[in-house]
Design an enzyme around this catalytic site. Structure first.
Site, PDB file in Angstrom:
ATOM      1  N   ASP A 358       0.843  -1.206   0.000  1.00  0.00           N
ATOM      2  CA  ASP A 358       0.000   0.000   0.000  1.00  0.00           C
ATOM      3  C   ASP A 358       0.875   1.252   0.000  1.00  0.00           C
ATOM      4  O   ASP A 358       2.063   1.206  -0.360  1.00  0.00           O
ATOM      5  CB  ASP A 358      -0.963  -0.065   1.207  1.00  0.00           C
ATOM      6  CG  ASP A 358      -2.279   0.643   0.943  1.00  0.00           C
ATOM      7  OD1 ASP A 358      -2.297   1.883   0.997  1.00  0.00           O
ATOM      8  OD2 ASP A 358      -3.291  -0.030   0.653  1.00  0.00           O
ATOM      9  N   ASP A 359       0.329   2.363   0.411  1.00  0.00           N
ATOM     10  CA  ASP A 359       0.975   3.681   0.386  1.00  0.00           C
ATOM     11  C   ASP A 359       2.371   3.646   1.040  1.00  0.00           C
ATOM     12  O   ASP A 359       2.606   2.881   1.968  1.00  0.00           O
ATOM     13  CB  ASP A 359       0.065   4.633   1.181  1.00  0.00           C
ATOM     14  CG  ASP A 359       0.300   6.080   0.819  1.00  0.00           C
ATOM     15  OD1 ASP A 359       1.263   6.359   0.096  1.00  0.00           O
ATOM     16  OD2 ASP A 359      -0.506   6.926   1.259  1.00  0.00           O
ATOM     17  N   ARG A 435      -6.149  16.596   3.039  1.00  0.00           N
ATOM     18  CA  ARG A 435      -5.102  15.581   3.307  1.00  0.00           C
ATOM     19  C   ARG A 435      -3.758  16.030   2.718  1.00  0.00           C
ATOM     20  O   ARG A 435      -3.037  15.238   2.148  1.00  0.00           O
ATOM     21  CB  ARG A 435      -5.501  14.217   2.737  1.00  0.00           C
ATOM     22  CG  ARG A 435      -4.905  13.047   3.510  1.00  0.00           C
ATOM     23  CD  ARG A 435      -4.943  11.737   2.727  1.00  0.00           C
ATOM     24  NE  ARG A 435      -4.540  10.622   3.555  1.00  0.00           N
ATOM     25  CZ  ARG A 435      -4.047   9.479   3.119  1.00  0.00           C
ATOM     26  NH1 ARG A 435      -3.901   9.271   1.841  1.00  0.00           N
ATOM     27  NH2 ARG A 435      -3.715   8.509   3.940  1.00  0.00           N
ATOM     28  N   LYS A 468      -4.135  -1.088  -6.743  1.00  0.00           N
ATOM     29  CA  LYS A 468      -5.185  -0.418  -5.958  1.00  0.00           C
ATOM     30  C   LYS A 468      -5.091   1.066  -6.312  1.00  0.00           C
ATOM     31  O   LYS A 468      -4.127   1.729  -5.962  1.00  0.00           O
ATOM     32  CB  LYS A 468      -4.930  -0.643  -4.466  1.00  0.00           C
ATOM     33  CG  LYS A 468      -5.923   0.049  -3.545  1.00  0.00           C
ATOM     34  CD  LYS A 468      -5.605  -0.315  -2.087  1.00  0.00           C
ATOM     35  CE  LYS A 468      -6.444   0.450  -1.083  1.00  0.00           C
ATOM     36  NZ  LYS A 468      -5.996   0.208   0.294  1.00  0.00           N
ATOM     37  N   TRP A 469      -6.100   1.572  -7.015  1.00  0.00           N
ATOM     38  CA  TRP A 469      -6.101   2.956  -7.520  1.00  0.00           C
ATOM     39  C   TRP A 469      -6.875   3.808  -6.517  1.00  0.00           C
ATOM     40  O   TRP A 469      -8.093   3.750  -6.454  1.00  0.00           O
ATOM     41  CB  TRP A 469      -6.752   2.983  -8.898  1.00  0.00           C
ATOM     42  CG  TRP A 469      -6.810   4.312  -9.582  1.00  0.00           C
ATOM     43  CD1 TRP A 469      -7.378   5.461  -9.113  1.00  0.00           C
ATOM     44  CD2 TRP A 469      -6.301   4.634 -10.883  1.00  0.00           C
ATOM     45  NE1 TRP A 469      -7.254   6.471 -10.034  1.00  0.00           N
ATOM     46  CE2 TRP A 469      -6.596   5.985 -11.140  1.00  0.00           C
ATOM     47  CE3 TRP A 469      -5.630   3.893 -11.876  1.00  0.00           C
ATOM     48  CZ2 TRP A 469      -6.255   6.622 -12.335  1.00  0.00           C
ATOM     49  CZ3 TRP A 469      -5.300   4.533 -13.060  1.00  0.00           C
ATOM     50  CH2 TRP A 469      -5.603   5.875 -13.275  1.00  0.00           C
ATOM     51  N   ASP A 470      -6.153   4.608  -5.757  1.00  0.00           N
ATOM     52  CA  ASP A 470      -6.778   5.374  -4.669  1.00  0.00           C
ATOM     53  C   ASP A 470      -7.094   6.807  -5.110  1.00  0.00           C
ATOM     54  O   ASP A 470      -6.557   7.300  -6.119  1.00  0.00           O
ATOM     55  CB  ASP A 470      -5.802   5.389  -3.476  1.00  0.00           C
ATOM     56  CG  ASP A 470      -6.506   5.529  -2.132  1.00  0.00           C
ATOM     57  OD1 ASP A 470      -7.692   5.920  -2.109  1.00  0.00           O
ATOM     58  OD2 ASP A 470      -5.862   5.261  -1.085  1.00  0.00           O
ATOM     59  N   ASN A 472      -7.930  10.263  -2.687  1.00  0.00           N
ATOM     60  CA  ASN A 472      -8.182  10.594  -1.283  1.00  0.00           C
ATOM     61  C   ASN A 472      -8.634  12.012  -0.971  1.00  0.00           C
ATOM     62  O   ASN A 472      -8.419  12.491   0.141  1.00  0.00           O
ATOM     63  CB  ASN A 472      -6.922  10.283  -0.469  1.00  0.00           C
ATOM     64  CG  ASN A 472      -6.808   8.790  -0.197  1.00  0.00           C
ATOM     65  OD1 ASN A 472      -7.736   8.181   0.302  1.00  0.00           O
ATOM     66  ND2 ASN A 472      -5.692   8.201  -0.554  1.00  0.00           N
ATOM     67  N   CYS A 509     -10.437   2.538  -5.264  1.00  0.00           N
ATOM     68  CA  CYS A 509     -10.484   2.930  -3.857  1.00  0.00           C
ATOM     69  C   CYS A 509     -10.549   4.441  -3.812  1.00  0.00           C
ATOM     70  O   CYS A 509     -10.032   5.131  -4.699  1.00  0.00           O
ATOM     71  CB  CYS A 509      -9.214   2.411  -3.180  1.00  0.00           C
ATOM     72  SG  CYS A 509      -8.943   3.056  -1.521  1.00  0.00           S
ATOM     73  N   ASP A 531     -12.935   2.107   4.618  1.00  0.00           N
ATOM     74  CA  ASP A 531     -11.775   1.983   5.513  1.00  0.00           C
ATOM     75  C   ASP A 531     -12.202   1.421   6.860  1.00  0.00           C
ATOM     76  O   ASP A 531     -11.370   1.000   7.660  1.00  0.00           O
ATOM     77  CB  ASP A 531     -11.131   3.359   5.743  1.00  0.00           C
ATOM     78  CG  ASP A 531     -10.206   3.733   4.595  1.00  0.00           C
ATOM     79  OD1 ASP A 531      -9.887   2.854   3.781  1.00  0.00           O
ATOM     80  OD2 ASP A 531      -9.806   4.909   4.513  1.00  0.00           O
TER      81      ASP A 531
END
Ligand code: DGJ
Length: 746
Positions: A358-359, A435, A468-470, A472, A509, A531
């Site tokens: 992930d990130d 964010r 996983k294409w986020d 935010n 995502c 989440d």
């Protein structure tokens, strides 16, 4: 089946009929849409007749003085000519004129469908589409209405195309994908609402006089209000469901008129929309998906089958999805090759099939304030490079997946330093922050090219099996019409990635489920639901999601206890039971599990793999009995296996007996009922050590006729009531679960 017979136009699916009529004045009327009608004899009596004088209501002309626009049921209503309800289309032409009146011009039926909007449903040549053209010859504007019929799934797909036939530009202020007028006003509206960590929880309200709006102005389909809505006719077993194949700001509007009628409109949100339609140009709306059934559960099943058939595409369509381990809640930004390797060792040992990084793996991304936009692998985290790390994951027998957030940039990045003008923001105005990040202006070709090139290079380097294409943050500071153009640009970018990496499993995502919609699902086969992985919160989130989207799209993870979003503690088995309905993953530090919990996870994964087709592609049903428990079922496609989950919401000493009733069990069949084994940590019973041993012995094995199961059902063993245990007593505390397997004996 589509039939045009004189002034009548009929669409038929397996169980529904959709009937329209061309009125003498050229208006296109919606006669009815609902349960299938097999004989149309007497259908001229369905519509209200206007054999009375209404002196206060306008009518189009003296020739049709008994045709009151305000009382008609329209297919695509307009404003300014006597219908005072909300119009499906609004525009400004010839300088400042807004009144429109659409009259029937022509129609045709063709094989396949219109695919002009980039995110669209699939259809083969056996599928039929009806195109009806309506036009306003004064405004010189035409509207083509499309109806594609998916007979087996009881789905009608609708969209509209607006054509400027004049020699001057027209400003389009709204153009709905669908309008559905009803002749009554006795409806309950079901919508799927929330925010971060409580996405798509069902809300219901009775529609009263006036307008109810469910919408998103976030610039994405959003976690506040899903584009999915249902109208349920009170007191009748009738439900109409609508969803939209679109990922931007949307609006679903329900209006109850003073004349006892209800109008439902779904489409792009007009609030931040405008489109200048040049002479000769055509504007295509997104597609809306429409279904009718006798209950939300049955209508949802129509949507599920339609989505798996016509929305999901590519290599992962209809395929088993892997059980994954995700590094986010296991490590957050505290990642190193060594820590991730330890996690990967444990994950592969327990049976995980995909490792998701992930990130935090790129550039200066050591926390959420920096690095977004710079898509180069961090040498601090991966001194040997990402390709070698990915190879080590594959050596452990797992696939390798990567998190990306292409649409964003942190000001603390090389990209921002080099291209401060690439932000999607109002020129000269300080942009709103969220964010610590900003949205990139995807409408610019060079921005999309940069993202495609830099990210593709990394994905190719590590041969990513999964992405996983986020996304935010939400939009702000945008010009009129920008969001629509952004969404089209996003689809263009995503489709480039999907074509370049056809074997990769893409998961959508957006801070959890902030962009869970059919538009994204046209490109990505699954979505990160929320989440929030607290098992109790997840009951409402997953139930609401399943009201419109199939199990095969809904990703659920087992995470730590206490849950990071609620601090609620729960047993790992219960977390698994809830997460298993859909696509299973783990998102916790597996290395920190106790030996007992590790063993439990190993067994869970093996169990899930055994019943994977039922969990991922089964028919979901639910029963919320009182406030004390919830029951979920998933029935295999061949009806042979049923997995049932029983969740105790709130332990109450009612002494009630829980029963297992399966109304849909085959009457002439025989079923065997067993329970998934659970291991209970004795510590969870404090000083009541005995409970632990009895619970372990909690047996369940019954062979029962379908006739009994579908009628009176069988009694489940009694629950612990505060005193006394017997070998069959079920000891389930609050938020505890049990999973039963019901299998046809052949
Ligand atoms: C939001 C997502 O929903 C999480 O799963 C995680 O990927 C974080 N972003 C990472 O920043």
């Amino acid at each position: 089946m589509i039939r045009i017979c004189g002034d009548l136009i009929e669409l038929q699916t397996r169980s529904t009929t959709y009937l329209m009529r061309i009125l003498a004045g050229g208006q296109l009327e919606n006669v009815c849409y609902g349960r299938r009608i097999d004989s149309l004899e007497g259908c001229e009596f369905i519509s209200e007749n206007f054999d009375y004088k209404l002196t206060t209501l306008p009518y189009a002309d003296e020739e049709h003085s008994r045709c009151f626009p305000e009382r008609l049921l329209y297919e695509y209503p307009t404003a300014g000519r006597g219908d005072y309800r909300t119009a499906a289309i609004e525009c400004v032409y010839s300088g400042n004129l807004t009144a429109l009146e659409l009259r029937y011009r022509s129609s045709r039926i063709f094989s396949g469908k219109c695919n002009a909007f980039p995110a669209h449903a699939l259809a083969d040549e056996s599928t039929q589409t009806l195109e009806i053209t309506l036009a306003d010859d004064f405004a010189r504007l035409a509207v083509r209405l499309y109806y594609t019929v998916y007979e087996e799934e009881d789905i009608i797909l609708r969209s509209a195309a607006v054509v400027n036939e004049s020699s001057a530009a027209v400003r389009l202020d709204s153009a709905a994908s669908l309008c559905l007028d009803f002749s009554t006003d006795d409806f309950i509206l079901h919508s799927y609402d929330g925010a971060w960590a409580r996405e798509r929880c069902e809300e219901t309200r009775k529609l009263l006089a006036g307008i109810t709006v469910i919408d998103s102005k976030l610039g994405c389909s959003g976690n506040e209000h899903s584009p999915l809505v249902y109208l349920e006719r009170e007191g009748f077993d009738e439900v109409w469901g609508v969803n939209l194949i679109y990922s931007g700001s949307h609006r679903q509007l329900a209006e109850v008129s003073p004349f006892g009628k209800t109008r439902l409109i779904s489409g792009i949100n007009p609030s931040d929309f405008e489109y200048w339609l040049e002479p000769g140009e055509t504007f295509h709306t997104p597609e809306a998906v429409l279904t009718y059934s006798s209950s939300i559960e049955d209508a949802a099943w129509n949507f599920h089958r339609f989505i798996n058939k016509a929305i999901i595409r590519g290599r992962w369509k209809d395929r088993a999805r892997p059980v994954l381990i995700n590094s986010w809640e296991a490590c957050y930004f505290d990642i190193s090759a060594a820590r991730l390797s330890a996690l990967a060792d444990k994950a592969s040992e327990l049976g995980c099939e995909l490792f998701v990084l992930d990130d935090g793996w790129f550039s200066t991304r050591r926390n959420e304030t920096a690095g977004l936009g710079d898509w180069t692998v961090s040498a601090d985290v991966f001194p040997q490079g990402l390709a070698s790390f990915a190879a080590s994951i594959r050596q452990r027998g797992m696939m390798f997946g990567l998190w990306i957030e292409p649409e964003m940039v942190n000001k603390d990045s090389r990209l921002y330093e080099e291209h401060p003008d690439w932000l999607a923001a109002a020129p000269g105005r300080k942009p709103v922050v969220c964010r610590h990040q900003h949205i990139l202006d995807l409408t610019r070709r060079e921005v999309r090219d940069y993202l495609f090139d830099s990210i593709s290079e990394v994905l190719a380097q590590c041969s990513a099996d999964y992405v996983k294409w986020d996304f935010n943050r939400t939009f702000a500071d945008c010009a009129a019409g920008y969001n629509y153009r952004y969404v089209l640009s996003l689809y263009e970018l995503v489709s480039r990635f999907v074509s370049r990496f056809p074997d990769t499993l893409f998961e959508c995502c957006a801070s959890g489920g902030n962009r869970y919609d059919l538009g994204m699902l046209c490109f990505m086969s699954q979505v990160w639901t929320s989440d929030d992985t607290d098992l109790y919160h997840r009951l409402a989130i997953q139930e609401g999601t399943l009201a419109g989207f199939p199990l095969s799209t809904m990703a659920n993870h087992v995470s730590a206890s206490p849950a990071h979003q609620s601090l609620r503690t729960s047993r790992i088995d219960s977390r698994f039971d809830v997460a298993s309905f859909g696509l299973l993953g783990y998102e916790l530090d597996l290395c920190a599990l106790s030996p007992a919990d590790s063993e439990a996870v190993r067994e869970q994964i093996a169990f899930y793999k055994e019943y994977r087709p039922v969990f991922q592609y089964g028919r979901f049903r639910k029963l919320r009995s009182r406030d004390s428990s919830t029951v979920w079922w998933s029935v295999s496609k061949d009806d042979v296996t049923i997995v049932m989950q029983y969740v105790v919401l709130n332990q109450v000493h009612t002494g009630r007996c829980d029963r297992l009733v399966l109304p849909f069990a085959g009457k002439d069949k025989t079923y065997r009922i067993t329970k998934r084994a659970v291991h209970i940590d004795p510590a969870s019973y404090g000083s009541m050590k005995n409970a632990y041993h009895r619970a372990e012995g909690e047996e369940c094995c019954m062979t029962v006729s379908g006739s009994i199961l579908s009628t009176c059902g069988v009694a489940l063993p009694p629950q612990f009531m505060g005193n006394g245990f017997f070998p069959s007593t079920r000891v389930i505390a609050d938020h505890g679960t049990r999973m039963y397997i019901v299998k046809e004996v052949r």
